[in-house]
Design an enzyme around this catalytic site. Structure first.
Site, PDB file in Angstrom:
ATOM      1  N   PRO A  30       2.264   0.909  14.863  1.00 26.97           N
ATOM      2  CA  PRO A  30       1.695   2.014  14.084  1.00 26.97           C
ATOM      3  C   PRO A  30       0.520   1.644  13.172  1.00 26.97           C
ATOM      4  O   PRO A  30      -0.102   2.519  12.586  1.00 26.97           O
ATOM      5  CB  PRO A  30       2.883   2.490  13.231  1.00 26.97           C
ATOM      6  CG  PRO A  30       3.798   1.319  13.144  1.00 26.97           C
ATOM      7  CD  PRO A  30       3.614   0.546  14.409  1.00 26.97           C
TER       8      PRO A  30
ATOM      9  N   LYS B 291      -2.563   5.126  16.090  1.00 28.22           N
ATOM     10  CA  LYS B 291      -3.140   5.618  17.348  1.00 28.22           C
ATOM     11  C   LYS B 291      -2.175   6.399  18.251  1.00 28.22           C
ATOM     12  O   LYS B 291      -2.622   7.068  19.185  1.00 28.22           O
ATOM     13  CB  LYS B 291      -3.685   4.429  18.161  1.00 28.22           C
ATOM     14  CG  LYS B 291      -4.946   3.831  17.594  1.00 28.22           C
ATOM     15  CD  LYS B 291      -6.131   4.745  17.810  1.00 28.22           C
ATOM     16  CE  LYS B 291      -7.237   4.456  16.833  1.00 28.22           C
ATOM     17  NZ  LYS B 291      -7.835   5.597  16.205  1.00 28.22           N
TER      18      LYS B 291
ATOM     19  N   TYR C 182      -3.964  -0.012   3.010  1.00 20.20           N
ATOM     20  CA  TYR C 182      -3.338  -1.023   3.865  1.00 20.20           C
ATOM     21  C   TYR C 182      -3.361  -2.330   3.066  1.00 20.20           C
ATOM     22  O   TYR C 182      -4.445  -2.868   2.817  1.00 20.20           O
ATOM     23  CB  TYR C 182      -4.127  -1.200   5.169  1.00 20.20           C
ATOM     24  CG  TYR C 182      -3.979  -0.060   6.146  1.00 20.20           C
ATOM     25  CD1 TYR C 182      -4.699   1.132   5.996  1.00 20.20           C
ATOM     26  CD2 TYR C 182      -3.124  -0.163   7.241  1.00 20.20           C
ATOM     27  CE1 TYR C 182      -4.563   2.166   6.912  1.00 20.20           C
ATOM     28  CE2 TYR C 182      -2.987   0.870   8.162  1.00 20.20           C
ATOM     29  CZ  TYR C 182      -3.710   2.032   7.995  1.00 20.20           C
ATOM     30  OH  TYR C 182      -3.568   3.053   8.902  1.00 20.20           O
TER      31      TYR C 182
ATOM     32  N   TYR D 166     -10.967   3.291  14.259  1.00 24.19           N
ATOM     33  CA  TYR D 166      -9.981   4.069  13.509  1.00 24.19           C
ATOM     34  C   TYR D 166     -10.222   5.573  13.680  1.00 24.19           C
ATOM     35  O   TYR D 166      -9.277   6.334  13.930  1.00 24.19           O
ATOM     36  CB  TYR D 166     -10.021   3.684  12.025  1.00 24.19           C
ATOM     37  CG  TYR D 166      -8.744   4.022  11.276  1.00 24.19           C
ATOM     38  CD1 TYR D 166      -7.852   3.031  10.909  1.00 24.19           C
ATOM     39  CD2 TYR D 166      -8.427   5.337  10.948  1.00 24.19           C
ATOM     40  CE1 TYR D 166      -6.673   3.324  10.235  1.00 24.19           C
ATOM     41  CE2 TYR D 166      -7.256   5.650  10.279  1.00 24.19           C
ATOM     42  CZ  TYR D 166      -6.388   4.634   9.927  1.00 24.19           C
ATOM     43  OH  TYR D 166      -5.216   4.947   9.258  1.00 24.19           O
TER      44      TYR D 166
ATOM     45  N   HIS E 298      -9.831  12.716   5.219  1.00 26.62           N
ATOM     46  CA  HIS E 298     -10.121  11.443   4.555  1.00 26.62           C
ATOM     47  C   HIS E 298     -11.392  10.839   5.128  1.00 26.62           C
ATOM     48  O   HIS E 298     -11.552  10.770   6.339  1.00 26.62           O
ATOM     49  CB  HIS E 298      -8.970  10.450   4.770  1.00 26.62           C
ATOM     50  CG  HIS E 298      -7.780  10.745   3.917  1.00 26.62           C
ATOM     51  ND1 HIS E 298      -7.200   9.810   3.102  1.00 26.62           N
ATOM     52  CD2 HIS E 298      -7.081  11.876   3.736  1.00 26.62           C
ATOM     53  CE1 HIS E 298      -6.185  10.359   2.458  1.00 26.62           C
ATOM     54  NE2 HIS E 298      -6.087  11.617   2.831  1.00 26.62           N
TER      55      HIS E 298
HETATM   56  C1  PHB Z   1       1.616   7.691   8.166  1.00 24.53           C
HETATM   57  O1  PHB Z   1       1.095   8.394   7.280  1.00 24.53           O
HETATM   58  O2  PHB Z   1       2.759   7.901   8.581  1.00 24.53           O
HETATM   59  C2  PHB Z   1       0.825   6.566   8.731  1.00 24.53           C
HETATM   60  C3  PHB Z   1      -0.472   6.340   8.305  1.00 24.53           C
HETATM   61  C4  PHB Z   1      -1.199   5.300   8.832  1.00 24.53           C
HETATM   62  C5  PHB Z   1      -0.623   4.471   9.762  1.00 24.53           C
HETATM   63  C6  PHB Z   1       0.663   4.679  10.201  1.00 24.53           C
HETATM   64  C7  PHB Z   1       1.407   5.730   9.678  1.00 24.53           C
HETATM   65  O3  PHB Z   1      -1.348   3.425  10.255  1.00 24.53           O
END
Ligand code: PHB
Ligand code: APR
Length: 380
Positions: A282, A286, A191, A374, A65
């Site tokens: 989460p 990280k 997000y 990130y 990505h």
């Molecule tokens: C996930 O795909 O499980 C995932 C992706 C981004 C995050 C947390 C979990 O910030």
């Protein structure tokens, strides 16, 4: 100790340098291989796994990505990582797939990896580990113990309380996560900040979508039949002209949110790495990356000790690892604070969050800061 990403990567890095180890894992192989966790790998993590020779499946099946989308006030905004960070990207590949690849690689070396071998005591000075396996209690003497046994392991507990300082923050919310047999509805992770609460659209493969909803820490899953989950996801993630693909939900769980760091990450001959030493919420993705970053530092330090008679890197292990840990702690806390609805918060809180989101999506400097954190800073 522990066959999560930290323990398995460390054992493999050492093995490549001719340093032998024993990996003890309390749970069964089936359990650790099917435990569903996050799935975002920084470029540095991918590069490390590939260089170790365990990147075959990751390169085939991992989804590269070049950015993420932030959604608020009914609109999506792309944060273009590769453009903002000089070409860096992230890869979406489930943590349990990483663990499967590492276990297969470890077993191929013929080096010991014991499942259902629970450590029950650690002597940090001798050093030694006592563990239960196949009905008996055993003792293992060694040069070093790597405490890679996660947040609930026994290694951190083996350090006298007075020798450690703990830092922590609990959040008044959690994530309800699902895995659904439905093609992802968007190319990127989304997000989403929403007055109903945060939501995240992620994925595992072209056929599997991973989705999360902000919920209460004590949320009762029985109150969340599939239909309610989909309705809530549609309400939080929906924007004009876009549909969320639905499908059978094959996994459902609640993840608590916590920030935690223990200092130092070492006592005597015991070195802590990964979740045993720190937890991040989460939101910044990280956890796994920090675990891998810790053991890269630890492996280099152990190699210097064994091959060059140089103890200085081991002495600096904790300080070196903690620099990256605290950067990730800040980033994860910041992402979490910006994106979640604060229960009991007021209109002032909401305006601050919206202003921060608007700034990140309109200022190149602010977007670059998010992007470089990130994708993972190399030079921390
Ligand atoms: C996930 O795909 O499980 C995932 C992706 C981004 C995050 C947390 C979990 O910030
Ligand atoms: N003896 C042996 N093994 C143990 C013991 C014990 N007493 N206690 C715990 N373990 C094992 C656990 O069963 C687990 O498999 O240690 C392992 C720790 O692995 P993880 O929890 O995956 O931790 P880590 O390797 O540090 O990886 C961090 O995992 O929790 C996620 O988000 C986190 O992605 C991050 C990653």
């Amino acid at each position: 100790m522990g066959a999560g990403p930290a323990g398995l990567v460390l054992a493999h890095l050492l093995q490549l340098e001719g340093i032998s180890s024993v990996v003890l894992e309390a749970r069964s192989r089936e359990y650790v291989e099917s435990r569903i966790r996050a799935g975002v790998l920084e470029q540095g993590t991918v590069d490390c796994l590939v260089a170790m020779g365990v990147g075959g499946r990751l390169r085939q099946q991992g989804l590269r990505h070049e950015g993420i989308e932030l959604q608020f006030a009914g609109e999506r905004h792309r944060i273009h990582f590769t453009e903002l960070t000089g070409g860096r990207s992230i890869t979406v590949y489930g943590q349990q797939e990483v663990v499967k690849d590492l276990i297969a690689a470890r077993l191929e070396t013929g080096q010991p990896l014991l499942f259902e071998a629970e450590a029950v005591g650690v002597d940090v000075h001798r050093p030694s580990v006592s563990y239960r396996h196949e009905g008996g209690e055993h003792e293992l003497e060694c040069d070093f113990v790597a405490g890679c046994d996660g947040f609930h392991g026994v290694c951190r507990e083996a350090i006298p309380a007075g020798a450690l300082t703990e830092f922590s923050r609990d959040y008044p919310f959690a994530w309800l996560g699902i895995l659904a047999e439905a093609p992802p509805s968007n190319e990127e992770l989304i997000y989403a900040y929403n007055e109903r609460g945060f939501a995240l659209h992620s994925m595992r493969s072209p056929q599997l979508t991973r989705l999360y909803l902000q919920c209460r820490p004590d949320e009762n899953l029985d109150e969340w039949p599939d239909e309610r989950i989909w309705d809530e996801l549609q309400a939080r993630l929906g924007v004009e002209g876009w549909t969320l693909n639905e499908g059978p939900i094959i996994e459902k769980g609640v993840t608590p949110m916590r920030s935690y760091v223990v200092e130092p990450m070492q006592h005597g001959r015991l070195f802590l790495a990964g979740d045993a030493a720190h937890i991040v919420p989460p939101t910044g993705a990280k956890g796994l990356n920090l675990a891998v970053a810790d053991v890269r530092v630890l492996a280099d330090a152990l190699v210097a000790w064994y091959h060059d008679d140089d103890a200085s890197r081991l002495e600096r292990y904790s300080a070196t690892a903690l620099r990256r840990v605290w950067r990730a702690e800040h980033f994860s806390w910041w992402m979490t604070s910006m994106l979640h609805r604060i229960d009991g918060g007021d209109a002032f809180d909401v305006q601050l969050q919206l202003s921060q989101l608007a700034y990140v999506c309109s200022s190149r400097a602010a977007a670059t800061s998010l992007a470089e954190n990130y994708v993972g800073l190399e030079a921390v």
